[in-house]
Design a protein around this motif. Sequence first.
Motif, PDB file in Angstrom:
ATOM      1  N   GLN A 165      14.088 -27.632  41.414  1.00 36.77           N
ATOM      2  CA  GLN A 165      15.344 -27.050  41.890  1.00 36.77           C
ATOM      3  C   GLN A 165      15.989 -27.936  42.955  1.00 36.77           C
ATOM      4  OE1 GLN A 165      14.500 -23.019  43.165  1.00 36.77           O
ATOM      5  NE2 GLN A 165      13.405 -22.576  41.271  1.00 36.77           N
ATOM      6  N   LEU A 166      15.166 -28.482  43.861  1.00 33.41           N
ATOM      7  CA  LEU A 166      15.686 -29.361  44.911  1.00 33.41           C
ATOM      8  C   LEU A 166      16.300 -30.614  44.311  1.00 33.41           C
ATOM      9  CD1 LEU A 166      12.907 -29.195  47.663  1.00 33.41           C
ATOM     10  CD2 LEU A 166      15.249 -28.325  47.835  1.00 33.41           C
ATOM     11  N   ARG A 167      15.628 -31.163  43.309  1.00 39.14           N
ATOM     12  CA  ARG A 167      16.173 -32.345  42.640  1.00 39.14           C
ATOM     13  C   ARG A 167      17.570 -32.060  42.096  1.00 39.14           C
ATOM     14  NH1 ARG A 167      14.522 -33.961  37.483  1.00 39.14           N
ATOM     15  NH2 ARG A 167      14.556 -31.721  37.068  1.00 39.14           N
ATOM     16  N   ASP A 168      17.749 -30.868  41.534  1.00 39.30           N
ATOM     17  CA  ASP A 168      19.052 -30.505  40.979  1.00 39.30           C
ATOM     18  C   ASP A 168      20.076 -30.238  42.080  1.00 39.30           C
ATOM     19  OD1 ASP A 168      17.925 -30.721  38.472  1.00 39.30           O
ATOM     20  OD2 ASP A 168      17.529 -28.577  38.269  1.00 39.30           O
ATOM     21  N   GLN A 169      19.646 -29.577  43.153  1.00 36.96           N
ATOM     22  CA  GLN A 169      20.564 -29.252  44.249  1.00 36.96           C
ATOM     23  C   GLN A 169      21.020 -30.495  45.004  1.00 36.96           C
ATOM     24  OE1 GLN A 169      18.416 -26.456  46.684  1.00 36.96           O
ATOM     25  NE2 GLN A 169      18.371 -24.877  45.107  1.00 36.96           N
ATOM     26  N   LEU A 170      20.071 -31.373  45.306  1.00 31.68           N
ATOM     27  CA  LEU A 170      20.371 -32.564  46.101  1.00 31.68           C
ATOM     28  C   LEU A 170      20.823 -33.738  45.253  1.00 31.68           C
ATOM     29  CD1 LEU A 170      17.287 -32.463  48.522  1.00 31.68           C
ATOM     30  CD2 LEU A 170      19.611 -31.661  48.983  1.00 31.68           C
ATOM     31  N   GLN A 171      20.627 -33.631  43.919  1.00 27.74           N
ATOM     32  CA  GLN A 171      20.920 -34.749  43.025  1.00 27.74           C
ATOM     33  C   GLN A 171      20.228 -36.023  43.508  1.00 27.74           C
ATOM     34  OE1 GLN A 171      22.883 -34.984  39.897  1.00 27.74           O
ATOM     35  NE2 GLN A 171      21.963 -32.963  40.126  1.00 27.74           N
ATOM     36  N   CYS A 172      18.952 -35.863  43.846  1.00 28.29           N
ATOM     37  CA  CYS A 172      18.178 -36.986  44.356  1.00 28.29           C
ATOM     38  C   CYS A 172      17.168 -37.453  43.318  1.00 28.29           C
ATOM     39  CB  CYS A 172      17.455 -36.599  45.644  1.00 28.29           C
ATOM     40  SG  CYS A 172      16.199 -35.301  45.442  1.00 28.29           S
ATOM     41  N   GLY A 173      16.633 -38.636  43.522  1.00 23.64           N
ATOM     42  CA  GLY A 173      15.489 -39.081  42.754  1.00 23.64           C
ATOM     43  C   GLY A 173      14.220 -38.633  43.457  1.00 23.64           C
ATOM     44  N   VAL A 174      13.141 -38.513  42.707  1.00 25.83           N
ATOM     45  CA  VAL A 174      11.871 -38.079  43.279  1.00 25.83           C
ATOM     46  C   VAL A 174      10.765 -39.021  42.814  1.00 25.83           C
ATOM     47  CG1 VAL A 174      10.156 -36.216  43.442  1.00 25.83           C
ATOM     48  CG2 VAL A 174      12.601 -35.656  43.294  1.00 25.83           C
ATOM     49  N   LEU A 175       9.959 -39.490  43.772  1.00 25.94           N
ATOM     50  CA  LEU A 175       8.747 -40.246  43.462  1.00 25.94           C
ATOM     51  C   LEU A 175       7.568 -39.472  44.010  1.00 25.94           C
ATOM     52  CD1 LEU A 175       7.182 -42.764  42.500  1.00 25.94           C
ATOM     53  CD2 LEU A 175       7.608 -43.758  44.765  1.00 25.94           C
ATOM     54  N   MET A 176       6.641 -39.123  43.118  1.00 28.43           N
ATOM     55  CA  MET A 176       5.458 -38.355  43.496  1.00 28.43           C
ATOM     56  C   MET A 176       4.206 -39.162  43.214  1.00 28.43           C
ATOM     57  SD  MET A 176       5.181 -34.302  42.561  1.00 28.43           S
ATOM     58  CE  MET A 176       5.954 -34.543  40.982  1.00 28.43           C
ATOM     59  N   VAL A 177       3.210 -39.057  44.111  1.00 31.30           N
ATOM     60  CA  VAL A 177       1.884 -39.598  43.861  1.00 31.30           C
ATOM     61  C   VAL A 177       0.953 -38.422  43.656  1.00 31.30           C
ATOM     62  CG1 VAL A 177      -0.030 -40.947  44.794  1.00 31.30           C
ATOM     63  CG2 VAL A 177       2.324 -41.605  45.304  1.00 31.30           C
ATOM     64  N   SER A 178       0.142 -38.474  42.607  1.00 33.58           N
ATOM     65  CA  SER A 178      -0.714 -37.331  42.328  1.00 33.58           C
ATOM     66  C   SER A 178      -1.989 -37.750  41.619  1.00 33.58           C
ATOM     67  CB  SER A 178       0.031 -36.305  41.464  1.00 33.58           C
ATOM     68  OG  SER A 178      -0.785 -35.178  41.218  1.00 33.58           O
ATOM     69  N   HIS A 179      -3.059 -37.003  41.897  1.00 35.53           N
ATOM     70  CA  HIS A 179      -4.297 -37.117  41.123  1.00 35.53           C
ATOM     71  C   HIS A 179      -4.345 -36.030  40.053  1.00 35.53           C
ATOM     72  CE1 HIS A 179      -5.795 -39.572  44.545  1.00 35.53           C
ATOM     73  NE2 HIS A 179      -6.529 -40.136  43.607  1.00 35.53           N
ATOM     74  N   ASP A 180      -3.466 -35.042  40.184  1.00 28.17           N
ATOM     75  CA  ASP A 180      -3.452 -33.931  39.244  1.00 28.17           C
ATOM     76  C   ASP A 180      -2.921 -34.389  37.890  1.00 28.17           C
ATOM     77  OD1 ASP A 180      -3.414 -30.980  38.581  1.00 28.17           O
ATOM     78  OD2 ASP A 180      -1.317 -31.490  38.264  1.00 28.17           O
ATOM     79  N   LEU A 181      -3.590 -34.001  36.818  1.00 28.97           N
ATOM     80  CA  LEU A 181      -3.173 -34.432  35.489  1.00 28.97           C
ATOM     81  C   LEU A 181      -2.757 -33.256  34.618  1.00 28.97           C
ATOM     82  CD1 LEU A 181      -5.962 -37.073  34.796  1.00 28.97           C
ATOM     83  CD2 LEU A 181      -3.655 -37.458  35.645  1.00 28.97           C
TER      84      LEU A 181
END
Length: 252
Positions: A165-181
């Motif tokens: 939702q934040l990505r849509d509201q802010l129209q931003c790009g997102v980079l995530m680091v995760s171990h979760d698969l």
Amino acid sequence: MPELLVDARAVSVLRSGRAILQNADLQLKRGEIVTLIGPNGAGKTTLVRLVLGLIRAERGEVWRQAGLRIGYMPQQIHIDPSLPLSVKRFLALARADSKAIDTALQQVGVGHLLDSPMRGLSGGETQRVLLARAILRRPQLLVLDEPVQGVDVSGQAEFYSTLSQLRDQLQCGVLMVSHDLHLVMAATDTVVCLNQHVCCQGHPEAVTSHPAYLELFGRDTRPGIAVYTHHHDHSHDIHGDVVESDGDREHA
């Protein structure tokens, strides 16, 4: 074509003569969620530091959009339990005014925690306050390092929904680091599988079928990617590139 925010090309980083990142590419675009996955020591943190401009590559180059605003959410933050610090005062340390603080907390779903002590928050509440801190400046790029560490599965699903939702509201790009698969795979537009170099990348459905992914993580990691879904007005080809369409498409 989505607006390009960061373009890392053929970057390599050496430590004590040993390559910890080799010839890696990474493109981050407005409106897209990119997740870095890989085993411990794969170079994920190093690549993020390159994106943030905290270190320089020995080879290759990193281009960033001029004046790019970046919001960063760390894995965790240590606050002395004896410190009487409220959520509002903690966020004010980022030089934000009351209106911006109220708005950010509402956007991440914890507006009611404004006057709560930081030391009394649950793990999930703390993560959302850290997310609120990351969006205070209305970033064009949001960078999150293991954002759901210590959060239960239900809380993880809610967090990823909020992030979409934040990505849509802010129209931003997102980079995530995760171990979760599992949950994170379905909350992502593009997955980059890293093991000192980019083993494979693309849409989650393509990556989880790639031989390099299966070699690193095994076939038993594939079934979980359908737990969380999100919607877009576009689809992806096998490389993860956006293909515009007229209607919403669900990715699972």
